[in-house]
Design a protein around this motif. Structure first.
Motif, mmCIF file in Angstrom:
data_model
loop_
_atom_site.group_PDB
_atom_site.id
_atom_site.type_symbol
_atom_site.label_atom_id
_atom_site.label_comp_id
_atom_site.label_asym_id
_atom_site.label_seq_id
_atom_site.Cartn_x
_atom_site.Cartn_y
_atom_site.Cartn_z
ATOM 1 N N GLU A 191 12.451 13.748 -4.851
ATOM 2 C CA GLU A 191 11.292 14.107 -4.161
ATOM 3 C C GLU A 191 10.729 13.140 -4.588
ATOM 4 N N ASN A 192 10.510 12.006 -5.768
ATOM 5 C CA ASN A 192 8.463 11.058 -5.017
ATOM 6 C C ASN A 192 9.599 10.023 -4.984
ATOM 7 N N ASP A 193 10.936 9.870 -3.995
ATOM 8 C CA ASP A 193 10.906 8.498 -2.430
ATOM 9 C C ASP A 193 10.333 9.032 -1.221
ATOM 10 N N ILE A 194 10.481 10.314 -0.473
ATOM 11 C CA ILE A 194 10.020 11.036 0.277
ATOM 12 C C ILE A 194 8.387 11.108 0.200
ATOM 13 N N THR A 195 7.578 11.558 -0.934
ATOM 14 C CA THR A 195 6.416 11.713 -0.638
ATOM 15 C C THR A 195 5.711 9.690 -0.997
ATOM 16 N N ALA A 196 6.619 8.712 -1.504
ATOM 17 C CA ALA A 196 6.314 7.632 -1.079
ATOM 18 C C ALA A 196 6.292 6.896 0.112
ATOM 19 N N MET A 197 7.549 7.274 0.412
ATOM 20 C CA MET A 197 7.398 7.234 2.205
ATOM 21 C C MET A 197 5.981 7.891 2.896
ATOM 22 N N ALA A 198 5.827 8.842 2.473
ATOM 23 C CA ALA A 198 4.964 9.088 3.150
ATOM 24 C C ALA A 198 3.664 8.587 3.507
ATOM 25 N N LYS A 199 3.429 8.402 1.817
ATOM 26 C CA LYS A 199 2.028 7.282 1.800
ATOM 27 C C LYS A 199 2.362 5.978 2.260
ATOM 28 N N ILE A 200 3.739 5.597 2.165
ATOM 29 C CA ILE A 200 3.816 4.142 3.072
ATOM 30 C C ILE A 200 2.251 4.077 4.416
ATOM 31 N N TRP A 201 3.866 5.254 5.198
ATOM 32 C CA TRP A 201 3.612 5.100 6.604
ATOM 33 C C TRP A 201 1.932 5.345 7.073
ATOM 34 N N CYS A 202 0.973 6.420 5.825
ATOM 35 C CA CYS A 202 0.219 6.803 6.060
ATOM 36 C C CYS A 202 -1.304 5.493 5.875
ATOM 37 N N GLU A 203 -0.666 4.876 4.729
ATOM 38 C CA GLU A 203 -1.536 3.495 4.371
ATOM 39 C C GLU A 203 -1.110 2.104 5.763
ATOM 40 N N THR A 204 0.012 2.106 6.112
ATOM 41 C CA THR A 204 0.861 1.260 7.055
ATOM 42 C C THR A 204 -0.628 1.310 8.685
#
Length: 178
Positions: free
Chosen positions: A27-40
């Motif tokens: 799950e932390n991979d998916i939440t990290a990916m969402a965070k990356i998109w929001c930061e980007t």
């Protein structure tokens, strides 16, 4: 049974989702990916876009595990992932909605299309080179209007997961395949 091309595509997609590179999806991979998109795309944590992408990431994880975690370990192995990827209902219910949410976040001017610069910004954070992204963009822009529409993007996502045609445009969605 997936072809060799499909296996390579699925594994490359798995590697993009495996943010911490430990060889399993959690799950932390998916939440990290969402965070990356929001930061980007400079999406504020309290914004509607952030809430949508985070809600879809939560749903994505729940749907991924429901469809793939056959041993009930709470993680998804590459073999479990590969088995789920060839199912059209998984692509339509899980992969496509998440990809379109990312599209919407990348569409900074809310035009309903992506410019090459918007696409480069998103893909570079995923480890795809600018040259790969430019090739992807040119192939996805099927009407040659200088933008990639949501429909063009969605068609390419479906094609990426479901096509075994080595010349399919969707094959470019994760950059060059080994």
């Amino acid at each position: 049974m997936p072809t060799q091309l499909q296996k390579r595509k699925y594994e490359k997609a798995f590697d993009r989702f495996d943010v911490n590179r430990d060889g399993v999806l959690q799950e932390n991979d998916i939440t990290a990916m969402a965070k990356i998109w929001c930061e980007t795309f400079k999406v504020g944590p309290a914004s509607g876009d952030a809430a949508r992408i985070n809600d879809l990431a939560t749903k994505l994880w729940a749907d991924i595990t429901a469809a793939t975690d056959t041993d009930q370990s709470g993680t998804v192995s590459k073999s479990e992932w590969n088995a789920a990827m060839e199912k059209p209902d998984f692509v339509d219910r899980v992969a496509l909605p998440f990809a379109l949410a990312v599209f919407d976040v990348a569409d900074r001017d809310k035009s309903g299309t992506l410019s090459v610069h918007e696409m480069i910004a998103g893909q570079s954070r995923a480890g795809i080179t600018e040259d790969e992204t430019r090739r992807m963009f040119e192939a996805l822009d099927t009407d040659h209007d200088g933008t990639v529409s949501r429909d063009e993007y969605a068609a390419a996502i479906r094609e990426f997961y479901l096509s075994d045609d080595p010349n399919a445009v969707g094959n470019l969605m994760v950059g060059d395949l080994p």
